[in-house]
Write an enzyme that holds these catalytic residues in place. Structure first.
Site, PDB file in Angstrom:
ATOM      1  N   GLY A  83       0.823  -1.200   0.000  1.00 18.52           N
ATOM      2  CA  GLY A  83       0.000   0.000   0.000  1.00 18.52           C
ATOM      3  C   GLY A  83       0.851   1.240   0.000  1.00 18.52           C
ATOM      4  O   GLY A  83       2.072   1.201   0.142  1.00 18.52           O
ATOM      5  N   GLY A  99       0.308   8.801   2.721  1.00 18.12           N
ATOM      6  CA  GLY A  99       0.988  10.076   2.638  1.00 18.12           C
ATOM      7  C   GLY A  99       2.394  10.016   3.198  1.00 18.12           C
ATOM      8  O   GLY A  99       3.145  10.972   3.106  1.00 18.12           O
ATOM      9  N   GLY A 119       4.849   7.474   2.474  1.00 15.88           N
ATOM     10  CA  GLY A 119       5.657   6.470   1.802  1.00 15.88           C
ATOM     11  C   GLY A 119       4.941   5.194   1.414  1.00 15.88           C
ATOM     12  O   GLY A 119       3.782   4.962   1.736  1.00 15.88           O
ATOM     13  N   ASP A 159      -1.709   9.192  15.887  1.00 15.05           N
ATOM     14  CA  ASP A 159      -2.388   8.887  14.619  1.00 15.05           C
ATOM     15  C   ASP A 159      -3.054   7.520  14.704  1.00 15.05           C
ATOM     16  O   ASP A 159      -2.960   6.705  13.783  1.00 15.05           O
ATOM     17  CB  ASP A 159      -1.374   8.927  13.468  1.00 15.05           C
ATOM     18  CG  ASP A 159      -2.049   8.891  12.096  1.00 15.05           C
ATOM     19  OD1 ASP A 159      -3.250   9.207  12.022  1.00 15.05           O
ATOM     20  OD2 ASP A 159      -1.371   8.544  11.109  1.00 15.05           O
TER      21      ASP A 159
END
Length: 717
Positions: A414, A417, A419, A535
């Site tokens: 995948g 944002g 890398g 996050d």
């Protein structure tokens, strides 16, 4: 003894300085000497050259005598010095939400005129001294969110003016003192939750006629029957007795009447209405659970304007959303194609083996190639003339080198944002996850090295392990353990094109909830720097072979920023999994959350205060964790379709509470067959709503969330 030493020092200092600073100033300087770290400079103007401390930060005087020491939320690290007890006119102490540790000094209670002592949100430990009974003028005592243990002193009943008593989220044991309810008749707030209090609930507690809001005795070890006298409390008071060892019939009088089961769950020995288990065969039947609101009637109300036009239930994705998802998948496939094209044309011109510009490999298979290629440029150097062109292991178990990594099969998992992520399979079969942070950019190697090696020291079964890293001017790589079962977002919702989808059972969900909480407790309290993830969301929770959760992407934003990328605090990976759409959303405000409706999937996990750009707090993670709990309970995405509009999940739940919707309207349909787990689900729902409280200070610490879930799981075994 402490005061004796203090006065000896005081005499010496007074003699040496000619009495320039008064006695109370020296007492406060002794307090300052106990603080070993003051990162915000809150005590910077506390100077011995002043005649009095009345102009110092946090100090309030009356008639040149110190009456208040108030320094909250300043990250003060150190001991609570006993010299504060020498301030004879001291009335108020507020040191909440700092990093004070050690015991509560007996000498502090020498200031017998104290009216408020607020120390919550520190790391104070040990027992509470019996000398607290000397504070006969005390009105507010808040020692919550610390590590106090032992029995709470019976002398508390001498504090007859006490209005607020909050001892929640400690490790206090023993029984409440006899005469508790008779003596403390002025109490307006009482919170003893998340301790280990035992024994019976005092029968005179019904005398506390001034109580307001919630009387919280939950998550303790209280035993015996519920005193009927509790019904004498004001009818507007909500009595929370959940998760104790109470037994016998629930009295049906006064404040105990017309309460849903949520006030009593977690006490296997209780019987009678409103619980399902009758005390005897002739006990009247219990109301159907479908007609019982899943939270108490007096749960904080939402904005009544928000309920207009939102009565329809969100039962799934609309036709428009399905079409958008399909279109998004097509776009995603195209992006992956472009990604591979980029890999071939730019990253891997190096061909087979090594060439003068770097490393690469090429595998022939009917004209198709796989590559994982990292260039190095010998003409450039890193900061301070440091060059780094080798794999750096962070674990003694790392037995592979850079050449083995470069020869391995690599598959794109995948892109976010921050890398690209590859699945890399070495020749010996070892599988790794490799994140490529990009090429070019900053050359802050020393800073990157310090940060990545600190993260590499973290070892916990619920945190993804960083095994090694690679830095060059053009490439920055992070090498992690590969976690086999995908992420939590896919496990909850599936994803377009998924051939088969096996929904998670409640027991598995509870296991995942506990594991995430345990990992966060480690980050918050036991890691060297007491980290904040910042996050947290389901796509950042990976699931192992036995569905054990592993929190991932910790510290990634910071590393990407050092490496020269331009990540945002909250990546848009979640939004990328479901196509972004223009959202017409209604705002909703309540005591649970005042955040406006989120603008994309990723932002729905952000705490309201994130929008103020304040420094990251552990309570950010608590909020994000609460949203994840709601998502696991409801099976819904963090943006819920309500009629023709959309609403974030937190506000949708609040709307359901306000409208007293039955639990069946909220619950993930896949959990419908597990009706016998209703009490557990309601308990987790209460924890989730506490986690998403609008005020960071009122959210529980992760260790208390974990303790509650752990106790819940043990009661289910």
């Amino acid at each position: 003894m402490f005061l004796l030493v203090f006065f000896v020092l005081l005499l010496c200092n007074s003699h040496g300085l000619g009495g320039s600073l008064n006695d109370e100033g020296y007492a406060l300087l002794s307090f300052r000497h106990g603080i070993t770290d003051d990162p915000e400079g809150s005590l910077s103007n506390w100077n011995s050259s002043d005649e009095s401390p009345c102009s110092w930060n946090g100090i309030t005087c009356k008639q040149q005598r110190v009456v208040s020491v108030s320094i909250p939320k300043k990250k003060l690290y150190g001991l609570l010095h006993p010299a504060l007890g020498a301030l004879s006119q001291l009335r108020h102490v507020n040191l909440r939400n700092n990093k004070l540790f050690g015991s509560l000094p007996v000498e502090l209670f020498g200031a017998q005129g104290l009216q408020s002592l607020v120390l919550y949100g520190n790391s104070l430990s040990g027992s509470v001294p019996s000398e607290i009974g000397k504070l006969t003028y005390l009105q507010t005592l808040d020692l919550s969110q610390n590590f106090f243990n032992g029995s709470f002193p019976s002398s508390i009943i001498q504090c007859k003016r006490l209005k607020t008593l909050d001892l929640s989220q400690n490790n206090l044991t023993g029984s409440l003192p006899e005469g508790f309810g008779t003596a403390l008749v002025s109490l307006e707030k009482l919170d003893l939750s998340f301790n280990k209090f035992n024994g019976s609930i005092p029968r005179d507690m019904g005398n506390l006629s001034s109580l307001q809001g919630t009387v919280d005795l939950s998550h303790n070890l209280f035993s015996g029957s519920i005193p009927a006298s509790l019904g004498n409390l004001p009818e507007k008071v909500y009595i929370d007795l959940t998760y104790n060892n109470l037994s016998g019939p629930i009295p049906q009088n006064g404040a105990l009447m017309n309460r849903g089961p949520t006030a009593f769950i977690g006490n296997p020995g209780l019987c009678g209405p409103p619980l399902k288990n009758p005390c005897s065969s002739d006990t009247p039947g219990v109301s159907s659970p479908s007609s019982i609101p899943f939270l108490p009637d007096n749960y904080p109300p939402g904005n009544p304007d928000d309920s207009a036009g939102n009565s329809e239930k969100a039962r799934g994705l609309s036709k428009r959303a399905v079409i958008a998802i399909v279109v998004g998948d097509v776009i995603g496939i195209c992006l992956v194609g472009l990604l591979f094209s980029y890999c071939y044309t730019r990253v891997c011109p190096c061909g087979k083996g090594k060439d003068e510009n770097g490393y690469g490999f090429e595998k022939g298979s009917k004209g198709r190639k796989e590559c994982l290629c990292f260039r190095k440029d010998e003409s450039e150097t890193l900061s301070e003339n440091v060059e780094q062109h080798d794999l750096v292991p962070l674990d003694t178990q790392v037995a592979f080198d850079l050449d083995e990594l470069l020869k391995a099969s690599a598959f794109v998992l995948g892109k976010s944002g921050i890398g690209i992520v590859y699945k890399v399979v070495l020749e010996d079969g070892l599988t790794l996850a490799v994140r490529r942070l990009g090429e070019g950019g900053s050359q802050r190697f020393k800073e990157f090295q310090t940060e990545v090696e600190a993260i590499g020291k973290l070892r916990h079964p619920n945190i993804v392990t960083l095994r090694a890293y690679y830095w060059s001017v053009d490439e920055k790589l992070l090498i992690y353990d590969f976690i086999t079962n995908g992420n939590l977002a896919t496990a909850i919702h599936g994803k377009p094109g998924m051939v088969s989808f096996t929904p998670l059972s409640w027991s598995v969900r509870l296991k995942i909830m506990r594991g995430i909480a345990k990992g966060l407790v480690y980050l918050h309290e036991f890691s060297p720097k007491k980290y904040v993830h910042g996050d947290l969301k389901p796509s950042n929770v990976l699931l192992g072979q036995n569905m054990e959760p592993h929190v991932s992407d910790f510290g990634l934003g910071r590393l990407a920023n050092i490496a020269g990328g331009s990540p945002t605090l909250q990546s848009n990976r979640m939004a990328a999994e479901k196509p972004p759409q223009e959202r017409q959303q209604k705002s909703a405000t309540s005591e649970v959350s005042t955040t406006s409706s989120c603008t994309n999937m990723a932002s729905c996990y952000q705490a309201p205060e994130v929008l103020k750009m304040v420094k990251p707090s552990q309570k950010w993670d608590v909020y994000s964790y609460g949203v994840i709990l709601l998502e696991m309970i409801t099976g819904r995405l963090p943006v819920v379709l309500v009629g023709a509009s959309e609403m974030d999940l937190v506000h949708w739940i609040q709307l359901c509470i306000e409208e007293k919707k039955p639990l069946s309207d909220v619950l993930d349909p896949y959990l419908a067959p597990e009706a016998d787990k209703e009490e557990q689900i309601i308990a987790v729902l209460k924890i989730a709503m506490a986690c998403v409280h609008s005020s960071p200070e009122r959210r529980p610490a992760m260790r208390h969330v974990y303790d509650a879930l752990d106790r819940l799981a043990m009661s289910a075994d």
